[in-house]
Enzyme design. Sequence first.
Site, PDB file in Angstrom:
ATOM      1  N   ASP A 212      21.408  10.913  47.397  1.00 10.85           N
ATOM      2  CA  ASP A 212      22.792  11.214  47.005  1.00 10.85           C
ATOM      3  C   ASP A 212      23.185  12.568  47.571  1.00 10.85           C
ATOM      4  OD1 ASP A 212      22.573  12.910  43.855  1.00 10.85           O
ATOM      5  OD2 ASP A 212      20.972  12.567  45.286  1.00 10.85           O
ATOM      6  N   ASP A 214      24.288  16.373  46.871  1.00  7.81           N
ATOM      7  CA  ASP A 214      24.121  17.336  45.789  1.00  7.81           C
ATOM      8  C   ASP A 214      25.506  17.654  45.209  1.00  7.81           C
ATOM      9  OD1 ASP A 214      22.058  18.787  44.391  1.00  7.81           O
ATOM     10  OD2 ASP A 214      22.901  20.626  45.216  1.00  7.81           O
TER      11      ASP A 214
END
Length: 297
Positions: A212, A214
């Site tokens: 993902d 941050d």
Amino acid sequence: MPHPSPPVIGIIGGSGLYQIDGLRDVVWRKVASPFGEPSDELCFGTLEGTRVVFLPRHGRGHRLAPSDINFRANLDVLKRAGVTDVLSVSAVGSLREDLPPGTFVVVDQFIDRTFARTKSFFGTGCVAHVSMAKPVCSRLGDAVMGALQGLGIASKRGGTYLVMEGPQFSTQAESELYRSWGCSVIGMTNMPEAKLAREAELCYATVAMVTDFDCWHPGHDAVTVDQVLSVLMANAGKARALVKSVVPRLSGHEGPCRQGCQTALDHALITAPEVRDRALLEKLDAVGGRVLERQAP
């Protein structure tokens, strides 16, 4: 010789990678370390005729938080098992727009922001200073990148991995700070692992698997746990394919490491032989035995 032939490939599996496809003659065996308990037993096997040793970094079932991993024991038991080359597989967050979830980054640098971990095999009674200027073995990095390209996996060669302590994720201010430093990805597990691999004279490379963005990213708050887990599982499947592809690429290597990883201790020990602590030297038999035997008083 500092590098036995043929090589033995060690795989340290991170989040989501708990097994290796195609591994034959599989045996899980406990290997004792004078530095305490490693994360789990070691899984011994062969992949297309090459000896492979697998260690789940967090233990099977993901029992251990990053700060609770005994990194010294993990690298020590891999060394005792005869491992010469270590491929570290880790889940990370992205700090760059051009490294979206699903991208594999073959990092070449680290910034160590951890603070609650023992970071060296050496210490009072036997002091050593190894170079970490180039913390990743370029030969392993080349092999990994070639395998990723051959598999058609979205990948990037080069980048800096910011290692934070955890277990909490970054604040937005921290995330923006690390981006301003030019970091590419952020995770919690590759330090002091890379430092200890160098002290143990092991060739080491990291594959950072982006799950993902941050929290710096505008869309971060919309990311759900289900989405992260979905990417994590997809990455794990790609990582298993990568391991299966890269091991044969590493199996043909003979002779010493061209970067000097496996002679890292040649000029690192600074404590005079006659005043070295014998109890510590006994613990260092696997990690530093090659040079300690040569330098014995």
